[in-house]
Motif scaffolding. Structure first.
Motif, PDB file in Angstrom:
ATOM      1  N   ASN A 127       0.841  -1.196   0.000  1.00 44.32           N
ATOM      2  CA  ASN A 127       0.000   0.000   0.000  1.00 44.32           C
ATOM      3  C   ASN A 127       0.877   1.245   0.000  1.00 44.32           C
ATOM      4  O   ASN A 127       1.969   1.251   0.596  1.00 44.32           O
ATOM      5  CB  ASN A 127      -0.917   0.041   1.230  1.00 44.32           C
ATOM      6  CG  ASN A 127      -1.909  -1.102   1.258  1.00 44.32           C
ATOM      7  OD1 ASN A 127      -2.348  -1.583   0.209  1.00 44.32           O
ATOM      8  ND2 ASN A 127      -2.266  -1.550   2.451  1.00 44.32           N
ATOM      9  N   GLY A 256      -8.314   0.332  -1.307  1.00 42.98           N
ATOM     10  CA  GLY A 256      -8.099   1.735  -0.992  1.00 42.98           C
ATOM     11  C   GLY A 256      -8.940   2.140   0.206  1.00 42.98           C
ATOM     12  O   GLY A 256      -9.971   1.518   0.491  1.00 42.98           O
ATOM     13  N   ALA A 283      -3.802   3.517  -1.038  1.00 42.50           N
ATOM     14  CA  ALA A 283      -4.251   2.653  -2.126  1.00 42.50           C
ATOM     15  C   ALA A 283      -3.166   1.626  -2.357  1.00 42.50           C
ATOM     16  O   ALA A 283      -1.979   1.882  -2.112  1.00 42.50           O
ATOM     17  CB  ALA A 283      -4.529   3.458  -3.400  1.00 42.50           C
TER      18      ALA A 283
END
Length: 289
Positions: A127, A256, A283
């Protein structure tokens, strides 16, 4: 999607509650006035006392507050907002998980639909997000069976310096947890986690006990709600909460959401408590098989 609206509202509410005023100094970093600056001030004071003793050694008969130079007095310390931050953060995180669980449990036949038991499940992903005016990178790996497993997560924060100087401040966080899923159905998986966490800051390295809980619940089709809260207490304090959506495209997972992070070194570096709080979007993508 109407049933999922309360969970989204709780997510944004948690983000706002976890966001706090910027701290006076960076977590795990010495304050600028705690080392060399204090020595320089002491030397200047000593030189002033020496000059004063050479000019006049006697004690004045009468002194007036109007004639005395006004000594600099530092402003009174601002009231600590640490308790307020943690209180609101814990309440918001609990409400977030409660609303998500109630929303997911309202779907018909959820408990009866048992997950297809796999001998071993692997989850991994990366992420990237924005936090505190800088960047946050996150990597995780989870390996679990029907209910027991292990989870590893690491976070790298690259932040602008708190004093405006050139360069950046790097914070590295990591957790190693044993996981247990008391609820594991086809559409819901709720985990309890426990283990250790570490935090590496510019001037200190911390290790402490860590607890966490996470929830994955199907919203519609291949879309899942993901929520997680992790806390550390001991030499330092850490509260990490996130919530978002994940889209399953076979083994590929795209996700996300919003993440909030509170770090408190409890004055272990230089005797001054440094509290940092961050909130921002993230995200990423990963694999689940």
């Amino acid at each position: 999607m109407s049933a999922f609206r309360p969970a989204l509202c709780a997510t944004f509410a948690a983000s706002l509650l976890l966001a706090a005023a910027p701290a006076e100094a960076r977590f795990g970093k010495k304050s600028p006035d705690t080392s060399e600056n204090k020595n320089e001030d002491k030397k200047r004071d000593d030189r002033r006392e020496d000059r004063g003793s050479r000019v006049h050694a006697a004690t004045p008969v009468r002194s007036s507050s109007y004639n005395e130079p006004h000594a600099y007095r530092p402003p009174p310390p601002r009231p600590s907002y640490t308790a307020h931050i943690y209180g609101d953060a814990i309440v918001a995180a609990a409400e977030l998980l409660t609303v998500a669980a109630e929303t997911s449990s309202s779907w018909p036949g959820l408990v009866q639909q048992q997950r297809d038991v796999q001998p071993l499940e692997v989850r991994a992903g990366l992420n990237v997000g924005a936090m505190g005016g800088g960047l946050a990178g996150d990597a995780f790996l989870g390996i679990e069976g029907e209910s027991l497993g292990i989870a590893v997560q690491g976070t790298q924060l690259v932040l602008p310096t708190d004093d405006g100087s050139y360069g950046s401040d790097d914070l590295r966080l990591a957790t190693l947890h044993i996981t247990w899923a008391p609820v594991a159905t086809e559409r819901v998986r709720w985990r309890l986690e426990g283990g250790v966490s570490t935090a590496q800051a510019p001037d200190v390295f911390f290790v402490g006990p860590s607890l966490a809980t996470s929830l994955e619940a199907t919203v519609a089709g291949p879309v899942d709600l993901e929520a997680r809260v992790q806390g550390t207490a001991g030499l330092y304090r850490q509260l990490d909460a996130s919530a978002g959506l994940a889209l399953h495209l076979g083994a590929l997972v795209v996700r996300g959401g919003v993440r909030s992070l509170v770090l408190d070194d409890q004055g272990r570096v230089d005797g001054i408590r440094h509290v940092d709080s961050f909130v921002g979007p993230y995200a990423g993508a990963g694999l689940a098989f």
